[in-house]
Design a protein around this motif. Sequence first.
Motif, short mmCIF file in Angstrom:
data_model
loop_
_atom_site.label_atom_id
_atom_site.label_comp_id
_atom_site.label_asym_id
_atom_site.label_seq_id
_atom_site.Cartn_x
_atom_site.Cartn_y
_atom_site.Cartn_z
N ARG A 68 0.81 -1.21 0.00
CA ARG A 68 0.00 0.00 0.00
C ARG A 68 0.85 1.27 0.00
N GLN A 69 2.10 1.17 0.41
CA GLN A 69 2.96 2.35 0.44
C GLN A 69 3.54 2.65 -0.94
N THR A 70 3.95 1.61 -1.65
CA THR A 70 4.56 1.80 -2.97
C THR A 70 3.59 1.54 -4.11
N LYS A 71 2.44 0.90 -3.79
CA LYS A 71 1.42 0.52 -4.78
C LYS A 71 1.92 -0.58 -5.73
N ILE A 72 2.90 -1.35 -5.30
CA ILE A 72 3.48 -2.40 -6.13
C ILE A 72 2.89 -3.76 -5.74
N MET A 127 -9.32 -2.16 -4.39
CA MET A 127 -10.51 -1.70 -3.66
C MET A 127 -10.22 -1.62 -2.16
N GLN A 128 -9.54 -2.64 -1.62
CA GLN A 128 -9.23 -2.64 -0.20
C GLN A 128 -8.26 -1.52 0.16
N ASP A 129 -7.29 -1.26 -0.72
CA ASP A 129 -6.34 -0.18 -0.46
C ASP A 129 -7.07 1.15 -0.29
N ILE A 130 -8.08 1.38 -1.13
CA ILE A 130 -8.86 2.62 -1.05
C ILE A 130 -9.78 2.62 0.17
N SER A 131 -10.32 1.44 0.48
CA SER A 131 -11.31 1.34 1.56
C SER A 131 -10.69 1.40 2.95
#
Length: 676
Positions: free
Chosen positions: A480-484, A615-619
Amino acid sequence: MSDGIILRPPYYKGKGYLTNPIVVNGIPKEADSRRDKKVIGTVAWEKFWEEQLHYIHNGYQTGGLWIPGRYYYYMNYSVIGTVGGNINPDNDDLHLELAYLIDYCKSNGKNLMIPKARRKGISEATHKMVIDYGWRFMYTYKAGVASGKKDFVDDFLTKLRYGWMNLPPELYTNPLLNNDDEIIAGYSQKNEQGAFVDMGTMNTIYSKTVHTDASGFKGNYYNDIIVEEIGETEKFLEFWSGTKDALGDGNGNQVGSAFCYGTGGNMDKGSKDFKKAWLKNEKENFCEANNFIRFLIPAQRFYMYGGATGMKKTLPADSVLYKTHKPYQLVGVEDVEASLKDILKNREKLIKNANKKDYYEYLQNNPINEQEIFAKTVVNNFDSEKLRDQNEKIMMQTHPKYTKYRLEWVKDDKGMIKMPLSVNRIALKPTDDQNVCVWMLDGGEPKPNFTNRFCAGIDSYNIDESKTSKSLGGMLVLDRQTKIPVAAICCRPKRKEIFYEMCIMLSVHYGMLGNVLGDVASDTIMKHFEQHGCYNYLADRPKKFESEASEQSHEKWVRLTDYSRPRMVGVMQAHVLDHCEDIWFPELLEQIGNYDEVARGSDNDLADAYGIALMQDISCDFKPRDEEENIINNRFDLPKFVDDGKGGLILKGGSNNGGLLSPEADGQLFKDVFGL
């Protein structure tokens, strides 16, 4: 051409070069029984057809080049049905080269693998020069035609049968049996006892759809095997494993030949096996190990060539070939450079017209190198160019940027799983079961000091096997920090419970408490999490992806609806645009590229898991936090205030607000104190 040398183009012709005298001049009337049956049995009739059979079997010399018998038969007795009517083959170097390669393979126990652009006439040429030729002119001949989809097998056999309709009676062979599975040459005749007996060569053509049966052509000897559209043959490697021995003499010598080809832009999941078979690296060289000659046919072949007729493109008037050769020498000779220029010019026009769909369709039809032939260029709303570029980067890598692991629970001396739960990862060996595989990005290992650093999406299944779907379960872990994307599971073990446990172990390994989101339609895996004491890893229902009128009431996971799915796809598109260069799992890239083909109930489970993870990253309302920077002992340290010079106090490093903290500073203080 000798057995040890393959003559390669360009083939410059001498005066009098003529490969198709029957097409040009017709069958002389004294030998044409279709015109007049009375010529049958005459000296002229016998002489002419004996001469034709000699050319068909042995080939002949013309214009300084040797013409193989198979090519003579193809050029003189092949009729191809098109939307514009029946046509005969053109004189061109591509199909002459193919004829040389076929003869070489037949003489040396070799196979031929052909990745190609569309509309290169390879199917028409091979059904005439390989299958029909052997079935009609050889004894004890057996052939197999296979593909991953029945439509391709049926199309090949339809072309084969269509060619029979225009043959002269002297070359006709009666099919004793003619159905979708077998075509047998022969006839029935009464014997002296009045019983019907099967007579003739009994030469046989078998067909097989690999999707329903990947066991291969076993239990028989085959002179030739054709694999149509290998890129659509998902189980090609399994099929080949069960087929290669059928081309041998039983003593380890290959005597039959296989001809396998696939079209750029017409590759589905089978393209993985096709690429693996075609590409060579330090560890693997499938073609060399299996007696395949590699024959790449890009779009610039069979495009512009001398003496072209009909719809084919003739050489441009300014072709450089005219500067060095006379027109009669250039019959069938390709100007590859001019062809490539024309293809690139057409691409440029389509780009300027800003018609993305037309551009990528043209790219699919006209790939100019092996990277483009094997590229998945499905037209959808994802950035296809970025996906293709990243795929090419991965293909150029000597070693993948990820490692395959199997996961194991950490156990005590008595073999009991230790509490709290922890996981060991063990590098997977090639001999290990590949259906218990976790891909983990090098450098993307768990970060124990962080909380909320990783999240995951799961697209699971409720039954061990499905007769209607080829899909594999999918789990994707996102940093979630790097979006990788840092870890993935894309497999279907023998039992679904193995897949479920793999997902639980990966959740524990990355410490994803409350951050594992899945499709609630696959509810069995949720019960598995609960039964193993890991229910707290499951994410809450992501209400940000629900409509205001939603009546959903379940506690955990997401329901992919007509409202939530398009929003998930939109998030995926944005991530591809911003982070495609950080995706190093080839299967994920392929599934994203293929995603628009089936919007729901698709076989792209890893792509669905990727979308659910986003979706979970945003939620998730909590940002990743490094516990080393926010250790408990410091959480309750009193904030430091300093004199503001006006008789008041302000937070050190803050701003004056009449001796009081501003709402913004107050909020920041709360976050600093409690480590949020």
